[in-house]
Design a protein around this motif. Sequence first.
Motif, PDB file in Angstrom:
ATOM      1  N   ALA A  37       0.882  -1.170   0.000  1.00 54.72           N
ATOM      2  CA  ALA A  37       0.000   0.000   0.000  1.00 54.72           C
ATOM      3  C   ALA A  37       0.917   1.216   0.000  1.00 54.72           C
ATOM      4  O   ALA A  37       1.885   1.257   0.767  1.00 54.72           O
ATOM      5  CB  ALA A  37      -0.874   0.002   1.243  1.00 54.72           C
ATOM      6  N   ALA A  38       0.629   2.166  -0.876  1.00 54.18           N
ATOM      7  CA  ALA A  38       1.474   3.366  -0.931  1.00 54.18           C
ATOM      8  C   ALA A  38       1.303   4.132   0.371  1.00 54.18           C
ATOM      9  O   ALA A  38       0.189   4.458   0.759  1.00 54.18           O
ATOM     10  CB  ALA A  38       1.062   4.232  -2.115  1.00 54.18           C
ATOM     11  N   ARG A  39       2.407   4.365   1.052  1.00 56.54           N
ATOM     12  CA  ARG A  39       2.299   5.120   2.307  1.00 56.54           C
ATOM     13  C   ARG A  39       3.544   5.963   2.547  1.00 56.54           C
ATOM     14  O   ARG A  39       4.654   5.566   2.188  1.00 56.54           O
ATOM     15  CB  ARG A  39       2.058   4.185   3.489  1.00 56.54           C
ATOM     16  N   GLN A  40       3.293   7.111   3.143  1.00 63.43           N
ATOM     17  CA  GLN A  40       4.417   7.969   3.527  1.00 63.43           C
ATOM     18  C   GLN A  40       5.045   7.398   4.793  1.00 63.43           C
ATOM     19  O   GLN A  40       4.359   6.813   5.624  1.00 63.43           O
ATOM     20  CB  GLN A  40       3.925   9.391   3.775  1.00 63.43           C
ATOM     21  N   VAL A  41       6.343   7.578   4.910  1.00 65.05           N
ATOM     22  CA  VAL A  41       7.069   7.005   6.045  1.00 65.05           C
ATOM     23  C   VAL A  41       7.667   8.126   6.884  1.00 65.05           C
ATOM     24  O   VAL A  41       8.201   9.092   6.340  1.00 65.05           O
ATOM     25  CB  VAL A  41       8.208   6.077   5.545  1.00 65.05           C
ATOM     26  N   ARG A  42       7.550   7.975   8.203  1.00 64.25           N
ATOM     27  CA  ARG A  42       8.183   8.933   9.116  1.00 64.25           C
ATOM     28  C   ARG A  42       9.253   8.192   9.903  1.00 64.25           C
ATOM     29  O   ARG A  42       9.052   7.047  10.298  1.00 64.25           O
ATOM     30  CB  ARG A  42       7.115   9.505  10.049  1.00 64.25           C
ATOM     31  N   PHE A  43      10.395   8.830  10.093  1.00 64.25           N
ATOM     32  CA  PHE A  43      11.457   8.207  10.886  1.00 64.25           C
ATOM     33  C   PHE A  43      11.753   9.050  12.117  1.00 64.25           C
ATOM     34  O   PHE A  43      11.944  10.262  11.997  1.00 64.25           O
ATOM     35  CB  PHE A  43      12.750   8.065  10.073  1.00 64.25           C
ATOM     36  N   PRO A  44      11.815   8.425  13.304  1.00 65.65           N
ATOM     37  CA  PRO A  44      12.234   9.173  14.497  1.00 65.65           C
ATOM     38  C   PRO A  44      13.740   9.433  14.454  1.00 65.65           C
ATOM     39  O   PRO A  44      14.461   8.810  13.674  1.00 65.65           O
ATOM     40  CB  PRO A  44      11.865   8.240  15.651  1.00 65.65           C
ATOM     41  N   ARG A  45      14.198  10.330  15.314  1.00 61.54           N
ATOM     42  CA  ARG A  45      15.588  10.789  15.260  1.00 61.54           C
ATOM     43  C   ARG A  45      16.610   9.670  15.424  1.00 61.54           C
ATOM     44  O   ARG A  45      17.670   9.687  14.801  1.00 61.54           O
ATOM     45  CB  ARG A  45      15.812  11.856  16.343  1.00 61.54           C
TER      46      ARG A  45
ATOM     47  N   TRP B 330      13.865   8.378   0.080  1.00 63.22           N
ATOM     48  CA  TRP B 330      12.815   8.448   1.108  1.00 63.22           C
ATOM     49  C   TRP B 330      11.898   9.638   0.814  1.00 63.22           C
ATOM     50  O   TRP B 330      10.674   9.518   0.854  1.00 63.22           O
ATOM     51  CB  TRP B 330      13.478   8.563   2.481  1.00 63.22           C
ATOM     52  N   LEU B 331      12.505  10.775   0.478  1.00 66.20           N
ATOM     53  CA  LEU B 331      11.684  11.944   0.124  1.00 66.20           C
ATOM     54  C   LEU B 331      10.863  11.643  -1.129  1.00 66.20           C
ATOM     55  O   LEU B 331       9.677  11.986  -1.200  1.00 66.20           O
ATOM     56  CB  LEU B 331      12.563  13.182  -0.097  1.00 66.20           C
ATOM     57  N   LEU B 332      11.477  10.966  -2.095  1.00 66.03           N
ATOM     58  CA  LEU B 332      10.758  10.634  -3.329  1.00 66.03           C
ATOM     59  C   LEU B 332       9.558   9.731  -3.012  1.00 66.03           C
ATOM     60  O   LEU B 332       8.484   9.885  -3.591  1.00 66.03           O
ATOM     61  CB  LEU B 332      11.706   9.953  -4.319  1.00 66.03           C
ATOM     62  N   ASN B 333       9.741   8.812  -2.080  1.00 67.23           N
ATOM     63  CA  ASN B 333       8.620   7.959  -1.658  1.00 67.23           C
ATOM     64  C   ASN B 333       7.509   8.805  -1.049  1.00 67.23           C
ATOM     65  O   ASN B 333       6.337   8.651  -1.388  1.00 67.23           O
ATOM     66  CB  ASN B 333       9.078   6.918  -0.637  1.00 67.23           C
ATOM     67  N   ASN B 334       7.880   9.711  -0.152  1.00 67.51           N
ATOM     68  CA  ASN B 334       6.860  10.512   0.528  1.00 67.51           C
ATOM     69  C   ASN B 334       6.175  11.505  -0.411  1.00 67.51           C
ATOM     70  O   ASN B 334       5.053  11.925  -0.155  1.00 67.51           O
ATOM     71  CB  ASN B 334       7.466  11.229   1.739  1.00 67.51           C
ATOM     72  N   LEU B 335       6.858  11.865  -1.491  1.00 63.98           N
ATOM     73  CA  LEU B 335       6.233  12.743  -2.488  1.00 63.98           C
ATOM     74  C   LEU B 335       5.248  11.966  -3.361  1.00 63.98           C
ATOM     75  O   LEU B 335       4.180  12.465  -3.706  1.00 63.98           O
ATOM     76  CB  LEU B 335       7.303  13.378  -3.388  1.00 63.98           C
ATOM     77  N   THR B 336       5.613  10.741  -3.728  1.00 58.57           N
ATOM     78  CA  THR B 336       4.796   9.985  -4.693  1.00 58.57           C
ATOM     79  C   THR B 336       3.700   9.141  -4.041  1.00 58.57           C
ATOM     80  O   THR B 336       2.740   8.773  -4.714  1.00 58.57           O
ATOM     81  CB  THR B 336       5.684   9.059  -5.550  1.00 58.57           C
ATOM     82  N   ALA B 337       3.839   8.844  -2.750  1.00 59.77           N
ATOM     83  CA  ALA B 337       2.882   7.930  -2.104  1.00 59.77           C
ATOM     84  C   ALA B 337       1.442   8.404  -2.256  1.00 59.77           C
ATOM     85  O   ALA B 337       0.568   7.630  -2.655  1.00 59.77           O
ATOM     86  CB  ALA B 337       3.235   7.761  -0.629  1.00 59.77           C
ATOM     87  N   ASN B 338       1.195   9.674  -1.961  1.00 59.18           N
ATOM     88  CA  ASN B 338      -0.187  10.172  -1.983  1.00 59.18           C
ATOM     89  C   ASN B 338      -0.450  11.175  -3.093  1.00 59.18           C
ATOM     90  O   ASN B 338      -1.486  11.832  -3.083  1.00 59.18           O
ATOM     91  CB  ASN B 338      -0.524  10.854  -0.646  1.00 59.18           C
ATOM     92  N   SER B 339       0.496  11.336  -4.012  1.00 61.46           N
ATOM     93  CA  SER B 339       0.333  12.401  -5.006  1.00 61.46           C
ATOM     94  C   SER B 339       0.372  11.890  -6.444  1.00 61.46           C
ATOM     95  O   SER B 339       1.446  11.650  -6.995  1.00 61.46           O
ATOM     96  CB  SER B 339       1.425  13.458  -4.812  1.00 61.46           C
ATOM     97  N   ASN B 375       4.547   2.870  -5.941  1.00 59.10           N
ATOM     98  CA  ASN B 375       3.669   4.027  -5.673  1.00 59.10           C
ATOM     99  C   ASN B 375       3.012   4.514  -6.963  1.00 59.10           C
ATOM    100  O   ASN B 375       1.850   4.936  -6.959  1.00 59.10           O
ATOM    101  CB  ASN B 375       4.467   5.191  -5.075  1.00 59.10           C
ATOM    102  N   ILE B 376       3.777   4.463  -8.045  1.00 55.41           N
ATOM    103  CA  ILE B 376       3.247   4.917  -9.337  1.00 55.41           C
ATOM    104  C   ILE B 376       2.295   3.863  -9.903  1.00 55.41           C
ATOM    105  O   ILE B 376       1.170   4.175 -10.301  1.00 55.41           O
ATOM    106  CB  ILE B 376       4.407   5.203 -10.331  1.00 55.41           C
ATOM    107  N   ALA B 377       2.754   2.611  -9.892  1.00 53.84           N
ATOM    108  CA  ALA B 377       1.968   1.525 -10.497  1.00 53.84           C
ATOM    109  C   ALA B 377       0.610   1.339  -9.826  1.00 53.84           C
ATOM    110  O   ALA B 377      -0.386   1.059 -10.499  1.00 53.84           O
ATOM    111  CB  ALA B 377       2.761   0.226 -10.441  1.00 53.84           C
ATOM    112  N   GLU B 378       0.555   1.535  -8.506  1.00 56.49           N
ATOM    113  CA  GLU B 378      -0.704   1.261  -7.799  1.00 56.49           C
ATOM    114  C   GLU B 378      -1.794   2.283  -8.115  1.00 56.49           C
ATOM    115  O   GLU B 378      -2.939   2.096  -7.743  1.00 56.49           O
ATOM    116  CB  GLU B 378      -0.461   1.150  -6.287  1.00 56.49           C
TER     117      GLU B 378
END
Lengths: 240, 461
Positions: A37-45, B330-339, B375-378
């Motif tokens: 599932a496409a999801r944004q990831v957060r990482f703690p410090r 990681w930033l690329l993932n967070n940009l593409t996940a919901n956009s 993220n793109i394919a889904e």
Amino acid sequence: MQLPPALHARLAGAPGEAEPLPVERDPAAGTTPFRFAARQVRFPREHEFFEDGDVQRHLYLQDVLTQVAGDPERPRVPEFTCQVAGCCQVFDALEDFEHHYHTLHRNVCSFCKRAFPSGHLLDTHILEWHDSLFQILAERQDMYQCLVEGCTEKFRTSRDRKEHLVTRHLYPADFRFDKPRKSKGPATPGPAVQVSAEALGGDQVPSEGDAMEVCFEHTELPPEPSGERRTYGHRCITRI
Amino acid sequence: MWSRRQRRLRPLSCGVEELRCRRREREAALRKARREQQLVSKRLLRDEDPEKAEGYVAVILGEAEIQQFLRLAQRGTEEKEREKALVSLRRGLQHPETQQAFIRLEGSIRTLVGLLTSNQALLQLEAARCLHELSHSEQSTVAEACLPATSYLLTYLSGHSSDFISPHLTVLEALGYALSQLLQAKEAPEKIIPSVLGSPLPQHMLQLLQPGPKLNLGVAVEFAWCLHYIICSQVNNALLITHGALSTLGLLLLDLAGAVQRTEDAGLELVGEELACPVLRCLSNLLTEAAVEAVGEQMQLRDERVVAALFILLQFFLQKQPSLLPEGLWLLNNLTANSPSFCTSLLSLDLIEPLLQLLSVSNVVSVLVLTVVCNIAEKGPAYCQRLWPGPLLPSLLDTLAFSDTEVVGQSLELLQLLFLYQPGAVQAFLQQSGLQALQRHEEVAQLQDRVRALQQTAQHG
């Protein structure tokens, strides 16, 4: 990693959002046994994902040289000091140090300790200065080979070669390359300038190490040869 | 003949390798310390230059001497005399005994902080250095005694003009560093960060990260790390978002990519590593906040140029600092996940092929690359149709030869999406010996269910 040429233009272009393609998800996507599932990831410090970046940060903090009295705006970068005996040059970046090493210390004549910017020039130097057979052969045939790598021309005298370099390869007229050192001490030549790829002649652009560095008799620089001049942060003085 | 001789006459190039080796050893030691949670970055601003040290006291100081130096520093008639007193004090503070004597003195910390507001840059700097020595103390009592200085530091930092530029940029950089250390303390989320967020400091920090001629690299690096520690604490990231943190950091990312593109500067490695790293982290973590959707469009990160900038930086990291590639991805993932918009940007800017070229870098990088492609394919057939041409299937088949279960697992997830949305994907997979590639993983516990499901789809539709 090859980036499309248009990417750089896009960076310089106007801000804007892409018009999205239509989204149509199938309910079967990501169902068992699949789990994506496409999801944004957060990482703690303290997350291990940050380990590499944190290590770089600590290396930076350890290497930082704070110069208060001097120039406060000087970029804080680690320094690399050349370890070769008698050389105390300091460089901000590893690349600069590597370039310096390859230019000044890699192609060194073991007889007279002179350094050359390329293997080709070192070979030519050894042949002309440290080979007793050379002088004998030079009396009978053309032995002074062109200094430009890839050019196969040979000449009877070094003066003829110089003329060829000036006319054919557009070297400056007051270029000196084959004068013997007058003393044992270090040479104190004038400013160094690097002849461009075009000025070196030939179809192939030589690599950075192959570019011939030349010196001038006078402190005043002659007009630049055609093409672009490459300059470096440090001065490398080399002569054949 | 001559080439043989030439090889014999050349010295071996060993200097560079030795430097690299030394750096690797230091990295290994730092990694170990980090894992054991004992990594404390000491950035001492000492200048033990014997010429400068002449005439300065560098011995253990008693309370009376400390008092005398503080009095001189506050009320000395000449600036030189005041500075000299602070330098002597700072040198004395290198000794644990002096540190203990100092904290026993009433109001000593407050006096130091007061000197920070001096309009003489060198006095400011020496006062900051004295605090710096104390903050590096091995003794917990000394470190604790520094805590009350936090609010004074914040008041001082926040009380600057709108330009927020100290007479001496080094002072500002040192203060940024000191603040970054405080923000990492265990007590920070409860005691320090709320007071930071309650002050005008966040706006000032973001001002210091504004791209433009006033941007100072050293200062920006320190305050970008401060911002990273604040964001990680999750005390009130919505506040930062409403102050425009996303757009400021996004513009800074564009600026960094532009700098990387324009110049071959020696100091650029530092830009790439030291500023890009905290900026990427701040953006990535901020994007996960629910508050992102609530703010106005100009406060959000929607600009397609961010993707272009990110790929230019990824290319730079690949050449100079591969260890930072995961942070960019990681930033690329967070940009593409919901956009869907950013996913479309990747397709329209032809960035899938360069992205797939990173699959060979490392397992961590491979998983992140495959996740971005997922993220793109889904997002459905329109996206898969644009993904499909080119090297996607051959690259996927290559990853199925990996032994890392996470990489293979993510490849299987992507295959399922392609089978689902892309007509002809199954056929092409069979033609390119896909079933044999799957067979390798039939016995791997974490993979076998997905392998069987894909085999079934491939064979029976």
